[in-house]
Design an enzyme around this catalytic site. Structure first.
Site, PDB file in Angstrom:
ATOM      1  N   HIS A 183       0.842  -1.188   0.000  1.00 17.35           N
ATOM      2  CA  HIS A 183       0.000   0.000   0.000  1.00 17.35           C
ATOM      3  C   HIS A 183       0.881   1.244   0.000  1.00 17.35           C
ATOM      4  CE1 HIS A 183      -2.707   3.080   1.781  1.00 17.35           C
ATOM      5  NE2 HIS A 183      -3.627   2.427   1.112  1.00 17.35           N
ATOM      6  N   THR A 185       1.284   3.621   1.796  1.00 12.95           N
ATOM      7  CA  THR A 185       1.825   4.060   3.084  1.00 12.95           C
ATOM      8  C   THR A 185       3.006   3.213   3.557  1.00 12.95           C
ATOM      9  OG1 THR A 185       0.205   2.675   4.230  1.00 12.95           O
ATOM     10  CG2 THR A 185      -0.379   4.998   3.877  1.00 12.95           C
ATOM     11  N   LYS A 186       3.341   2.164   2.815  1.00 14.68           N
ATOM     12  CA  LYS A 186       4.395   1.249   3.241  1.00 14.68           C
ATOM     13  C   LYS A 186       5.760   1.694   2.700  1.00 14.68           C
ATOM     14  CE  LYS A 186       1.400  -1.353   5.343  1.00 14.68           C
ATOM     15  NZ  LYS A 186       0.146  -0.626   5.095  1.00 14.68           N
ATOM     16  N   ASN A 187       6.813   1.023   3.148  1.00 11.06           N
ATOM     17  CA  ASN A 187       8.172   1.366   2.709  1.00 11.06           C
ATOM     18  C   ASN A 187       8.338   1.177   1.208  1.00 11.06           C
ATOM     19  OD1 ASN A 187       8.169   0.915   5.547  1.00 11.06           O
ATOM     20  ND2 ASN A 187      10.377   0.623   5.546  1.00 11.06           N
TER      21      ASN A 187
END
Length: 376
Positions: A183, A185-187
């Site tokens: 997603h 928002t992930k790294n």
């Protein structure tokens, strides 16, 4: 307003997407899908990986693979995203929520065994903020009670656990199955996207079938069968090559992305240490057995009131910080079904945890300078 998150683009995403489109193969399970899956298998010691359209889908596949049925019980932390529970509720399972540790939002491994009954089928540890749960204890409990372990590694790419045997293992490679998220928002991101990690070989063949809508299509294209058909339940879990191409551009730059994020995390930790102590605010704690993948930097306030003041203060200075999960055991959907009593640490994190902005292009000193001028 300084955002909480800003997606980072390496520069090759559109190039690889154009390559996928020009190849004429964009429906999924093409070259970029195989590249991404091989990356996880080779770099993180996972036996078989399958890209999915989301981490939610990967968890749903895991629930199907272990044959969750109505009446089965699944133990997991209450302090997690709803997808962790939904994947098993959709198959009819009863969720048994465990409390968090006192020093970390991760599941309290010492609370698990007391929740096991004859109906328990699986344990789902969630590696919150990319920090490992105490996996030796969890795997030992699972082995003694003949249970499956499914790691929710949504936030845990490039994070590791060092067990009592002194062997460092990647999160997602320890349980029978695991799920990752890409997603935005992930790294490492692909907008939406996920991956199912399979560490128990007995699940590999069936996982491919479930992934391919319940057909043995993958076996057909490998020449293992002369025709393919409907052989099991399944769904449309595999993503398009466009998503896989975007993801490949990110995975190629994993080392650089991680280095920058870790530098931001360490700036927060080092420069806020004295300020936090003076304001009765806790900084993240890393257990000796866990590495840090810099997925998230959070603060633990000493009360809901202090957290509200802190969030308002940052917003007044054009910085968007946010709280996180609301305890699932007290959610409108599940509160009447929860039979585990009070979960004090889970509720404490629900009321007091604050996530600070953390993304590749961030200048953490902007946030740090604002915080250092305030007392709470």
């Amino acid at each position: 307003m300084l955002p909480f998150n800003k997606p980072y683009f390496t520069g090759n995403e559109t190039k690889y997407i154009e390559s996928a489109v020009s190849s004429g193969k964009i429906s999924g399970n093409g070259d970029y899908t195989k590249k991404c899956q091989s990356f996880f298998e080779q770099n993180f010691g996972i036996k078989k990986c399958l890209l999915t359209t989301s981490c939610t889908d990967a968890l749903e596949m895991a629930a199907i693979l272990i044959d969750i049925k109505p009446g089965d019980e699944v133990i997991m932390p209450s302090y997690t995203f709803v997808s962790t529970a939904n994947a098993f509720v959709l198959r009819g399972a009863t969720i048994v929520f465990a409390d968090s540790r006192k020093d970390h939002p991760n599941i309290d491994e010492n609370a698990i065994e007391g929740l096991i009954t004859s109906k328990t089928k699986a344990i789902v540890p969630v590696h919150y903020a990319g920090v490992a749960c105490e996996m030796d204890t969890i795997m030992d409990i699972a082995k003694r009670h003949n249970l499956y372990v499914i790691e929710d590694a949504a936030q845990a790419i490039d994070s590791y656990y060092t067990g009592k045997d002194n062997v460092k293992r990647a999160l997602g490679s320890i349980g029978h199955l695991a799920a990752f998220s890409f997603h935005e928002t992930k790294n490492i991101i692909s907008g939406e996207g996920g991956l199912l990690a399979i560490n128990d070989e007995k699940f590999i063949n069936r996982a491919e079938i479930i992934w391919e809508k319940g057909t043995n299509r993958s076996s057909f294209f490998r020449g293992e069968v002369d025709k393919y058909g409907w052989v099991d339940i399944g769904s449309s879990f595999l993503p398009s090559e466009i998503i896989a191409a975007f993801l490949w551009a990110q995975l190629e730059n994993l080392e650089q992305i991680q280095m920058v994020r870790k530098n931001h995390w360490e700036s927060y930790f080092d420069k806020l240490a004295t300020w936090a102590r003076e304001n009765r605010i806790e900084l993240p704690q890393l257990p000796d057995y866990a590495s840090n993948n810099a997925h998230m930097f959070y603060l633990i306030c000493d009360s809901l009131e202090q957290r509200t003041k802190l969030l308002d203060y940052l917003k007044q200075h054009d910085i968007l910080a946010v709280f996180h999960y609301i305890s699932l055991h007290e959610s409108p959907f599940y509160d009447k079904l929860h039979k585990g009593g009070v979960l004090p640490e889970t509720d404490r994190f629900t009321d007091t945890l604050v996530r600070l902005p953390l993304f590749y292009e961030l200048n953490p000193n902007v946030v740090i300078d604002v915080l250092l001028k305030a007392a709470f």
